[in-house]
Design a protein around this motif. Structure first.
Motif, mmCIF file in Angstrom:
data_model
loop_
_atom_site.group_PDB
_atom_site.id
_atom_site.type_symbol
_atom_site.label_atom_id
_atom_site.label_comp_id
_atom_site.label_asym_id
_atom_site.label_seq_id
_atom_site.Cartn_x
_atom_site.Cartn_y
_atom_site.Cartn_z
ATOM 1 N N SER A 161 0.838 -1.210 0.000
ATOM 2 C CA SER A 161 0.000 0.000 0.000
ATOM 3 C C SER A 161 0.867 1.252 0.000
ATOM 4 N N ILE A 162 1.926 1.248 0.809
ATOM 5 C CA ILE A 162 2.831 2.405 0.860
ATOM 6 C C ILE A 162 3.464 2.640 -0.508
ATOM 7 N N ASP A 163 3.825 1.548 -1.188
ATOM 8 C CA ASP A 163 4.419 1.685 -2.524
ATOM 9 C C ASP A 163 3.547 2.548 -3.428
ATOM 10 N N ASN A 164 2.283 2.182 -3.526
ATOM 11 C CA ASN A 164 1.375 2.906 -4.412
ATOM 12 C C ASN A 164 1.248 4.364 -4.015
ATOM 13 N N LEU A 165 1.148 4.615 -2.723
ATOM 14 C CA LEU A 165 1.009 5.995 -2.259
ATOM 15 C C LEU A 165 2.274 6.803 -2.530
ATOM 16 N N VAL A 166 3.426 6.197 -2.279
ATOM 17 C CA VAL A 166 4.690 6.910 -2.507
ATOM 18 C C VAL A 166 4.901 7.169 -3.998
ATOM 19 N N TYR A 167 4.554 6.202 -4.849
ATOM 20 C CA TYR A 167 4.709 6.420 -6.290
ATOM 21 C C TYR A 167 3.855 7.603 -6.747
ATOM 22 N N ILE A 168 2.596 7.622 -6.325
ATOM 23 C CA ILE A 168 1.700 8.714 -6.734
ATOM 24 C C ILE A 168 2.152 10.034 -6.111
ATOM 25 N N GLY A 169 2.439 10.007 -4.801
ATOM 26 C CA GLY A 169 2.849 11.222 -4.112
ATOM 27 C C GLY A 169 4.139 11.803 -4.663
ATOM 28 N N THR A 170 5.110 10.937 -4.949
ATOM 29 C CA THR A 170 6.384 11.412 -5.502
ATOM 30 C C THR A 170 6.182 11.990 -6.892
ATOM 31 N N GLY A 171 5.325 11.335 -7.685
ATOM 32 C CA GLY A 171 5.018 11.881 -9.006
ATOM 33 C C GLY A 171 4.440 13.280 -8.913
ATOM 34 N N LEU A 172 3.528 13.483 -7.955
ATOM 35 C CA LEU A 172 2.949 14.817 -7.767
ATOM 36 C C LEU A 172 3.979 15.818 -7.257
ATOM 37 N N LEU A 173 4.911 15.341 -6.409
ATOM 38 C CA LEU A 173 5.985 16.232 -5.966
ATOM 39 C C LEU A 173 6.781 16.757 -7.153
ATOM 40 N N PHE A 174 7.052 15.874 -8.103
ATOM 41 C CA PHE A 174 7.829 16.301 -9.266
ATOM 42 C C PHE A 174 7.016 17.188 -10.198
ATOM 43 N N VAL A 175 5.699 16.976 -10.258
ATOM 44 C CA VAL A 175 4.859 17.924 -10.992
ATOM 45 C C VAL A 175 4.978 19.308 -10.353
#
Length: 260
Positions: A161-175
């Motif tokens: 679950s953390i994986d999915n959240l970190v992938y999405i959250g990190t992607g938004l950080l880079f946006v």
């Protein structure tokens, strides 16, 4: 809709969200009810945001109080998505508590919200930059909660679950980073200046990238991975507001976000 109305919307929002959280905890078979109650809380807060935006005639994203408002909304949305996807019964309670704390701070420390925007904020990148970061912060707050749960409860693994959240959250950080850099070029003539806030943004992104690297390579045990997520979330707090308490913040180009 003026800021004076915020308390009414906040109370309705938090009561509905809390009711949803308690249903999720005490009545696990009433998932739909919990979701609808939480969605009602989100809708109440979103109505205030939209109304306040219309009244101000600008995006309510300039002051710290306004970003706390967006964070309260985003963390409720993130909590609902996590609950809906993985059925962690406790997550709605914790995201409601987090949102309530930020709403309470706004009630106890009201700020002057005028309609003016400094020239640096009059950019097409203003809204996507702030919204991307606020949603990232909300999603990564849920990852932090799951990491804390993973440290406390060794019987279950929360890493998927953390994986999915970190992938999405990190992607938004880079946006947020990319829109911010283009915006900086437009406003100040440089894509990156190692401003104190920019430096902490880069450190925060590096923390989450470290988690992704360690997870994909299998180079760390679960407890270390949980620790990386927890530390990265603390770095995120420095990026958002903690940096302003450092001596170097006096030179920050981002201090317009702190004005009252």
């Amino acid at each position: 809709m003026s800021w004076d109305s915020f308390g009414y919307f906040a109370v309705v929002s938090m009561v509905l969200a809390l009711a949803g959280a308690l249903v999720a905890l005490c009545r696990p078979n009433r998932t739909r009810t919990a979701c609808w109650l939480t969605l009602g809380g989100i809708a109440a807060l979103a109505c205030f945001v939209v109304g306040f935006w219309v009244t101000l005639g600008r995006p309510p994203m300039r002051t710290m109080g306004e970003t706390r408002l967006w964070y309260s909304l985003c963390v409720l949305i993130a909590g609902l998505l996590v609950y809906r996807r993985w059925r962690f019964r406790w997550v709605l309670l914790f995201t409601t508590v987090m949102a309530s704390v930020f709403c309470l701070v706004n009630l106890l420390k009201p700020e002057i919200h005028d309609a003016t925007l400094v020239p640096a904020l009059q950019s097409v990148f203003f809204v996507p930059h702030v919204v991307a970061y606020m949603f990232a912060y909300g999603i990564l707050a849920c990852a932090f909660l799951l990491a804390v749960a993973g440290v406390a409860d060794r019987r279950h693994s929360y890493l998927e679950s953390i994986d999915n959240l970190v992938y999405i959250g990190t992607g938004l950080l880079f946006v947020g980073l990319l829109t911010g850099s283009v915006w900086a070029k437009q406003a100040w003539g440089d894509f990156w200046s190692w401003d104190p806030k920019e430096t902490w943004a880069a450190i925060t992104a590096a923390g989450y990238l470290a988690y992704i690297h360690l997870r994909l390579t299998g180079a760390a045990r679960s407890r270390w991975l949980y620790a990386v997520v927890i530390v990265s979330f603390l770095l995120l707090q420095m990026c958002w507001y903690g940096y302003k308490y450092l001596p170097a913040a006096e030179t920050s180009l981002h201090l317009y976000n702190m004005t009252n």
